[in-house]
Design an enzyme around this catalytic site. Structure first.
Site, PDB file in Angstrom:
ATOM      1  N   HIS A 123       1.532 101.331  11.315  1.00 36.85           N
ATOM      2  CA  HIS A 123       1.008 100.028  10.906  1.00 36.85           C
ATOM      3  C   HIS A 123       1.946  99.284   9.941  1.00 36.85           C
ATOM      4  O   HIS A 123       2.461  98.223  10.258  1.00 36.85           O
ATOM      5  CB  HIS A 123      -0.346 100.200  10.205  1.00 36.85           C
ATOM      6  CG  HIS A 123      -1.379 100.908  11.007  1.00 36.85           C
ATOM      7  ND1 HIS A 123      -2.001 100.360  12.123  1.00 36.85           N
ATOM      8  CD2 HIS A 123      -1.922 102.138  10.850  1.00 36.85           C
ATOM      9  CE1 HIS A 123      -2.876 101.228  12.606  1.00 36.85           C
ATOM     10  NE2 HIS A 123      -2.855 102.310  11.859  1.00 36.85           N
TER      11      HIS A 123
HETATM   12  O1  RIB Z   1      -5.652 100.257   8.978  1.00 42.93           O
HETATM   13  C1  RIB Z   1      -4.343 100.659   8.639  1.00 42.93           C
HETATM   14  C2  RIB Z   1      -4.020 100.259   7.236  1.00 42.93           C
HETATM   15  O2  RIB Z   1      -4.898 100.913   6.330  1.00 42.93           O
HETATM   16  C3  RIB Z   1      -2.601 100.711   6.810  1.00 42.93           C
HETATM   17  O3  RIB Z   1      -2.119  99.833   5.839  1.00 42.93           O
HETATM   18  C4  RIB Z   1      -2.854 102.063   6.203  1.00 42.93           C
HETATM   19  O4  RIB Z   1      -1.863 102.411   5.231  1.00 42.93           O
HETATM   20  C5  RIB Z   1      -4.172 101.831   5.507  1.00 42.93           C
HETATM   21  O5  RIB Z   1      -3.906 101.237   4.245  1.00 42.93           O
END
Ligand code: RIB
Ligand code: CA
Length: 324
Positions: free
Chosen positions: A253
């Site tokens: 992500h």
């Molecule tokens: O949903 C994914 C996000 O939530 C990413 O930023 C992960 O690090 C968590 O913070």
């Protein structure tokens, strides 16, 4: 329906503040950013509670800085809890220490003096107009608090690029909400209403940027400490998502946000009108694309929907090779 469009690459280095809740994928994002001083001039790392408590996200940000060999970058600790809702964490995904797959230690260099929120207020207030980019990789609490305290800081912000949200993709913390939004929907609403130039990289795109055996081999072949750390962290981190979604790999992500800042041409998105649901109940934290707008009548967010996943892993590999 307006077509997806790619943004042109930056011509000059971006002055960047990274707001983050490390977190496995946050550390990968931080390493990628620290390996890219030709494109990203990191002014500071600001930490927030999210994946784990603030003391651990702050320790992990200092660890990433040590692994990246960039002790020149100050780390400021920020909000320990959301604006209104009770805190939630994701230790079930990121481990109790917030960093799966590796042994953590207390980094040599400490935190910078002062709070992250005050740093944001002071720095953005003094900045040249629209000169500083913010990458927000966790709950948007710090930026929201800074905007509440000093709304005029919008003037110093060039763009806010957020990892968060989901529209055509299901949520990852509830059926409709993505973790960063669910962790502080009120903060996201403050940022959304502030009028800053705002780009979202939601699960709709990050679930297209998946690890694979070949991509792990690509990273491992670099053969330095940074690449081995990324492999070890991601190998552990992706297990939950692969099991939950039955995917062939795990999503990276937060690193997608940094890749977007370095090579936006790897991504495609469009202008939309976005709303965040703050109602208590099953839809809390949901992001809704209420309208696909037009360049003539743009919406409040650039919503990134597609990416060249292999291009991102090629970029990550090339950049990690520059670290120790
Ligand atoms: O949903 C994914 C996000 O939530 C990413 O930023 C992960 O690090 C968590 O913070
Ligand atoms: Ca994060």
């Amino acid at each position: 329906m307006p077509v997806l469009s790619a943004r042109v690459a930056p011509t000059a280095p971006l002055d960047l503040i990274i707001d983050t809740d490390p977190g496995a994928d946050d550390v990968v994002a931080l390493l990628l950013a620290m390996a890219s001083p030709d494109v990203l001039r990191i002014r500071a790392i600001t930490t927030v509670a999210g994946n784990v408590r603030l003391d651990k996200t702050s320790r992990n940000a200092r660890l990433a800085r040590e692994w990246g060999g960039r002790e020149d970058i100050p780390v400021y600790a920020g909000a320990s809890k959301p604006l209104l809702r009770p805190p939630i964490y994701a230790a079930n995904i990121h481990g109790d220490e917030g960093l799966p797959g590796v042994v953590v230690h207390e980094p040599a260099q400490g935190l910078a003096d002062g709070s992250a929120v005050q740093y944001l207020v002071d720095t953005l207030s003094a900045a040249q107009p629209h000169s500083i980019t913010l990458a927000v990789l966790g709950p948007q609490t710090n930026l929201a608090l800074a905007l509440i305290q000093a709304p005029a800081i919008v003037r110093g912000i060039k763009e806010v690029v957020v990892m968060g949200g989901a529209h055509l993709n299901a949520g990852n913390i509830t059926p409709v909400a993505e973790f960063n939004l669910y962790a502080d929907a009120e903060a996201a609403e403050v940022v959304l209403n502030s009028g800053v130039e705002l780009t979202y990289l939601p699960l709709d795109v990050t679930h297209k940027v998946l690890t694979s055996d070949a991509r792990f081999s690509q990273l491992a072949a670099i053969g330095n400490q940074a690449s081995q750390l990324v492999v070890d962290i991601l190998m552990e981190y992706i297990k939950a998502d692969m099991q939950r979604y039955g995917m062939t790999g795990g999503p990276v992500h937060d690193a997608s946000v940094i890749a977007y800042l370095i090579k936006p041409e790897l991504f495609k998105g469009r202008s939309v009108e976005l709303q965040v649901d703050r109602r208590q109940g099953a839809t809390y934290g949901q992001t809704i694309v209420v309208e696909y707008t037009t360049p003539e009548q743009p919406g409040n967010v650039v919503w990134i929907e597609d990416a060249d996943a292999q291009g991102i892993f090629d970029l990550l590999s090339t950049r990690l090779a520059c670290l120790k």
